[in-house]
Design an enzyme around this catalytic site. Structure first.
Site, short mmCIF file in Angstrom:
data_model
loop_
_atom_site.label_atom_id
_atom_site.label_comp_id
_atom_site.label_asym_id
_atom_site.label_seq_id
_atom_site.Cartn_x
_atom_site.Cartn_y
_atom_site.Cartn_z
N ILE A 7 34.66 40.53 62.41
CA ILE A 7 34.92 41.91 62.80
C ILE A 7 36.41 42.20 62.57
O ILE A 7 37.27 41.57 63.17
CB ILE A 7 34.56 42.14 64.29
CG1 ILE A 7 33.12 41.69 64.58
CG2 ILE A 7 34.83 43.58 64.67
CD1 ILE A 7 32.04 42.45 63.82
N GLU A 8 36.67 43.15 61.69
CA GLU A 8 38.04 43.59 61.40
C GLU A 8 38.27 44.89 62.15
O GLU A 8 37.47 45.83 62.05
CB GLU A 8 38.18 43.79 59.90
CG GLU A 8 39.55 44.22 59.45
CD GLU A 8 39.65 44.37 57.93
OE1 GLU A 8 40.73 44.77 57.46
OE2 GLU A 8 38.65 44.11 57.21
N ILE A 9 39.36 44.96 62.90
CA ILE A 9 39.73 46.17 63.63
C ILE A 9 41.06 46.62 63.06
O ILE A 9 42.02 45.84 63.02
CB ILE A 9 39.83 45.92 65.15
CG1 ILE A 9 38.56 45.26 65.67
CG2 ILE A 9 40.12 47.23 65.88
CD1 ILE A 9 38.68 44.71 67.08
#
Length: 126
Positions: free
Chosen positions: A119-121
């Site tokens: 998960i890239e934020i």
């Protein structure tokens, strides 16, 4: 021809751990719909949830937990995201680093959800 993404389907192994991550850590809203279905809403999109072995039909050819690599644009500055992840005791795998998103440069941190999806934020740069 295509305007935008409406939803995607995530296959998980542990419903409770996944609900905790996407609502408490990621700040998405839990929604129930249909016959006991679960989704995580954010903006004008949502993530529908399937539990491995009990998927709804039709489904992907090989639905497996941990196969996704997703990037989300934060609604707050990335420094606030980093502080929130720390308060949730959720480890950052990498970052902050600069990347290229769909519409320009982004600054990102990476975490893993309970099924080890990446998960890239991110926040927009410039």
């Amino acid at each position: 021809m295509i305007s935008h993404l409406d939803h995607l389907v995530l296959t998980c192994t542990d419903l409770d751990a996944t609900k905790h991550f996407y609502t408490e850590v990621m700040g998405m809203r839990l929604e129930t719909f249909g016959a006991g279905r679960i989704a995580f809403k954010f903006g004008n999109q949502k993530i529908n949830l399937h539990q491995r072995g009990a998927e709804f039909e039709p489904k992907a050819h090989l639905p497996v937990p941990g196969a996704l690599d997703l990037c989300f644009i934060a609604s707050v500055p990335l420094d606030q995201v980093i502080a929130h992840l720390g308060s949730c005791d959720w480890p950052i795998v990498e970052g902050p680093v600069e990347r290229t998103g769909a519409t320009g440069k982004i600054r990102s941190v990476y975490v893993r959800d309970p099924d080890l999806n990446l998960i890239e934020i991110s926040e927009m740069v410039g």
